[in-house]
Each structure stands twice: as C-alpha cells, then as structure tokens.
Motif scaffolding. Structure first.
Motif, PDB file in Angstrom:
ATOM      1  N   GLU A  95      32.483  43.844  64.540  1.00 10.65           N
ATOM      2  CA  GLU A  95      33.264  42.726  63.990  1.00 10.65           C
ATOM      3  C   GLU A  95      34.242  43.209  62.925  1.00 10.65           C
ATOM      4  N   LYS A  96      33.795  44.165  62.111  1.00  5.26           N
ATOM      5  CA  LYS A  96      34.613  44.663  61.005  1.00  5.26           C
ATOM      6  C   LYS A  96      35.744  45.583  61.486  1.00  5.26           C
ATOM      7  N   TYR A  97      35.467  46.355  62.522  1.00 11.05           N
ATOM      8  CA  TYR A  97      36.453  47.312  63.041  1.00 11.05           C
ATOM      9  C   TYR A  97      36.643  47.105  64.545  1.00 11.05           C
ATOM     10  N   PRO A  98      37.279  45.999  64.946  1.00  9.36           N
ATOM     11  CA  PRO A  98      37.402  45.712  66.386  1.00  9.36           C
ATOM     12  C   PRO A  98      38.236  46.763  67.136  1.00  9.36           C
ATOM     13  N   GLU A  99      39.021  47.537  66.404  1.00 14.11           N
ATOM     14  CA  GLU A  99      39.876  48.547  67.049  1.00 14.11           C
ATOM     15  C   GLU A  99      39.137  49.856  67.328  1.00 14.11           C
ATOM     16  N   LYS A 100      37.870  49.947  66.909  1.00 18.62           N
ATOM     17  CA  LYS A 100      37.095  51.176  67.118  1.00 18.62           C
ATOM     18  C   LYS A 100      36.015  50.971  68.187  1.00 18.62           C
ATOM     19  N   ASN A 101      35.622  52.083  68.783  1.00 16.63           N
ATOM     20  CA  ASN A 101      34.612  52.065  69.831  1.00 16.63           C
ATOM     21  C   ASN A 101      33.394  52.832  69.304  1.00 16.63           C
ATOM     22  N   PHE A 102      32.284  52.135  69.059  1.00 19.94           N
ATOM     23  CA  PHE A 102      31.114  52.753  68.422  1.00 19.94           C
ATOM     24  C   PHE A 102      30.060  53.207  69.427  1.00 19.94           C
ATOM     25  N   SER A 103      29.451  54.341  69.111  1.00 20.48           N
ATOM     26  CA  SER A 103      28.338  54.892  69.879  1.00 20.48           C
ATOM     27  C   SER A 103      27.267  55.333  68.901  1.00 20.48           C
ATOM     28  N   LEU A 104      26.063  55.559  69.430  1.00 25.43           N
ATOM     29  CA  LEU A 104      24.965  56.069  68.603  1.00 25.43           C
ATOM     30  C   LEU A 104      24.777  57.553  68.852  1.00 25.43           C
ATOM     31  N   ILE A 105      24.356  58.253  67.814  1.00 27.30           N
ATOM     32  CA  ILE A 105      23.947  59.651  67.956  1.00 27.30           C
ATOM     33  C   ILE A 105      22.480  59.693  67.566  1.00 27.30           C
ATOM     34  N   MET A 106      21.664  60.306  68.404  1.00 24.30           N
ATOM     35  CA  MET A 106      20.247  60.420  68.046  1.00 24.30           C
ATOM     36  C   MET A 106      19.645  61.684  68.635  1.00 24.30           C
ATOM     37  N   GLY A 107      18.578  62.125  68.011  1.00 17.65           N
ATOM     38  CA  GLY A 107      17.825  63.247  68.545  1.00 17.65           C
ATOM     39  C   GLY A 107      16.956  62.782  69.694  1.00 17.65           C
ATOM     40  N   GLU A 108      16.599  63.728  70.556  1.00 20.80           N
ATOM     41  CA  GLU A 108      15.769  63.400  71.712  1.00 20.80           C
ATOM     42  C   GLU A 108      14.432  62.779  71.294  1.00 20.80           C
ATOM     43  N   ASP A 109      13.958  63.135  70.093  1.00 19.37           N
ATOM     44  CA  ASP A 109      12.709  62.548  69.581  1.00 19.37           C
ATOM     45  C   ASP A 109      12.850  61.034  69.413  1.00 19.37           C
ATOM     46  N   ASN A 110      14.024  60.573  68.958  1.00 18.28           N
ATOM     47  CA  ASN A 110      14.255  59.127  68.809  1.00 18.28           C
ATOM     48  C   ASN A 110      14.420  58.433  70.160  1.00 18.28           C
ATOM     49  N   LEU A 111      14.996  59.152  71.124  1.00 23.52           N
ATOM     50  CA  LEU A 111      15.156  58.570  72.460  1.00 23.52           C
ATOM     51  C   LEU A 111      13.787  58.234  73.056  1.00 23.52           C
ATOM     52  N   LYS A 112      12.789  59.031  72.709  1.00 24.57           N
ATOM     53  CA  LYS A 112      11.434  58.806  73.231  1.00 24.57           C
ATOM     54  C   LYS A 112      10.838  57.489  72.737  1.00 24.57           C
ATOM     55  N   SER A 113      11.318  56.985  71.600  1.00 27.13           N
ATOM     56  CA  SER A 113      10.784  55.715  71.080  1.00 27.13           C
ATOM     57  C   SER A 113      11.796  54.570  71.173  1.00 27.13           C
ATOM     58  N   LEU A 114      12.920  54.812  71.833  1.00 35.33           N
ATOM     59  CA  LEU A 114      13.984  53.797  71.923  1.00 35.33           C
ATOM     60  C   LEU A 114      13.478  52.485  72.534  1.00 35.33           C
ATOM     61  N   HIS A 115      12.554  52.565  73.487  1.00 32.51           N
ATOM     62  CA  HIS A 115      12.038  51.350  74.145  1.00 32.51           C
ATOM     63  C   HIS A 115      11.272  50.439  73.178  1.00 32.51           C
ATOM     64  N   ARG A 116      10.988  50.945  71.966  1.00 30.93           N
ATOM     65  CA  ARG A 116      10.294  50.118  70.962  1.00 30.93           C
ATOM     66  C   ARG A 116      11.273  49.535  69.926  1.00 30.93           C
ATOM     67  N   TRP A 117      12.559  49.867  70.042  1.00 32.50           N
ATOM     68  CA  TRP A 117      13.547  49.359  69.094  1.00 32.50           C
ATOM     69  C   TRP A 117      13.834  47.891  69.361  1.00 32.50           C
ATOM     70  N   LYS A 118      14.201  47.170  68.300  1.00 27.67           N
ATOM     71  CA  LYS A 118      14.592  45.761  68.455  1.00 27.67           C
ATOM     72  C   LYS A 118      15.858  45.696  69.317  1.00 27.67           C
ATOM     73  N   ASN A 119      15.813  44.875  70.365  1.00 27.60           N
ATOM     74  CA  ASN A 119      16.953  44.642  71.268  1.00 27.60           C
ATOM     75  C   ASN A 119      17.554  45.930  71.838  1.00 27.60           C
ATOM     76  N   TYR A 120      16.692  46.893  72.171  1.00 30.61           N
ATOM     77  CA  TYR A 120      17.215  48.163  72.695  1.00 30.61           C
ATOM     78  C   TYR A 120      18.018  47.963  73.991  1.00 30.61           C
TER      79      TYR A 120
END
Length: 194
Positions: A95-120
């Motif tokens: 909402e604040k930066y509509p002209e930008k395209n955002f992505s996430l960076i994470m370690g593979e360790d976090n990917l292993k728990s991504l299914h437990r994130w809110k609204n993953y």
C-alpha cells in the motif's frame, strides 16, 4: 518496470557479515534490484534481555549497509501492531509503495516451517520467495517442492549466527572478523552483549 525488492526479515541482534554476504549475493546474483533488511521489533510480551533495543539494532543495520547502495535498512515493522505477522507487513508495504514489487528472502530452515505461518497461502499466492541454503534439521513440505513462487538461490552456506557472536563477546573472544568494522566499533563503544 517495477523495482524488485527482496525483504530480509530478522532481529539482526547484531547484523553480521553472514547477513551482508547473503543479502549482497541475492541482489547481485538474482533478479532482485534491492534488498531491504526489515528489522523486527522487540515483542513487548517477551522479555529477552539479550535483544538490544529496536533503535540500536536499526542503527547497526544502517551502519552495515552504508557502503552498499543496493541494500537498505527498514524500520517498517516498528509502527505496525504487535505481534507482527509477515503477511501484514507485506500488505502494508504494498500500500505504501505501490510502484515496487516485493518478495521475501528466507533461509531453507524457515521454508521448512512456512506451512505454520499466518496466511502462508496468501503470501505464496501473491509474493515470490527467494530461498538460500541453510544446514538444518527437518524437511521441506512437499507442497513447496517445485512451487512456481519459490526460487532457490545458490547462495553460499553461511554458518554464522548472532547468538554465537553474542556469546563470543560475553566470553571476551575476538569476534571482530564476523562484523563489519563500523558495527564492531558501535557495539564496542556501547559495551553491548558483555
């Protein structure tokens, strides 16, 4: 074309050369234009005496990225409601930066728990995730194998942690090579983690 911003979340307590190596690798060897270090605020419900105050951790990130024009420090989560969920931060930034395209960076360790994130599912539907390798226990959920929004980046494996650095400082060890010179000076002058 919208600028592609990779969001690298963490407490950065303190930021160390491993964080810089990963962020710089992402911005130089993937299609990301910039990487923002999103400093996660102290959860008011958790007393964690080893976690420095938000403004000190942000100051160290700012100092660490000063000489890297494609890397930035972000305090966006400081003003958002606690506890902080990544999905809310992403919506706020969009909402604040509509002209930008955002992505996430994470370690593979976090990917292993991504299914437990809110609204993953929402995160995966709307944002790309750049994953760097980490040595860790467990396996990645099969639903994330070959997912079109998950991009595995062949970054160096960095086995360095802020916890290790804090313990080293407390034990009186020389950990200077693990931090940028400016961050080391800041920590030393403030007498942090001792």
């Amino acid at each position: 074309m919208a600028k592609k911003i990779g969001l690298y979340f963490g407490t950065f307590n303190p930021i160390h050369v491993g964080h810089l190596i990963i962020a710089n690798h992402m911005v130089e060897f993937s299609d990301l234009d910039e990487v923002w270090f999103v400093v996660t605020p102290h959860n008011p419900h958790k007393k964690k005496k080893t976690l420095l105050e938000d403004h000190h951790r942000l100051a160290m990130v700012r100092i660490a990225v000063e000489e890297y024009p494609k890397l930035q420090a972000s305090n966006v989560e400081f003003d958002l409601p606690q506890p902080n969920y990544t999905v809310n931060t992403l919506v706020h930034l969009e909402e604040k930066y509509p002209e930008k395209n955002f992505s996430l960076i994470m370690g593979e360790d976090n990917l292993k728990s991504l299914h437990r994130w809110k609204n993953y599912e929402v995160i995966l539907e709307r944002y790309s995730i750049y994953v760097y390798p980490r040595i860790s226990e467990g396996t990645v959920e099969t639903q994330f194998d070959n997912h079109k929004k998950i991009k595995k980046v062949d970054a160096p494996i960095i086995e360095l942690s802020s916890t290790f650095i804090r313990k080293g400082i407390k034990a009186g060890k020389n950990i200077r090579p693990m931090l940028s010179a400016e961050v080391w000076t800041y920590l030393d002058e403030m007498n942090f983690y001792k």
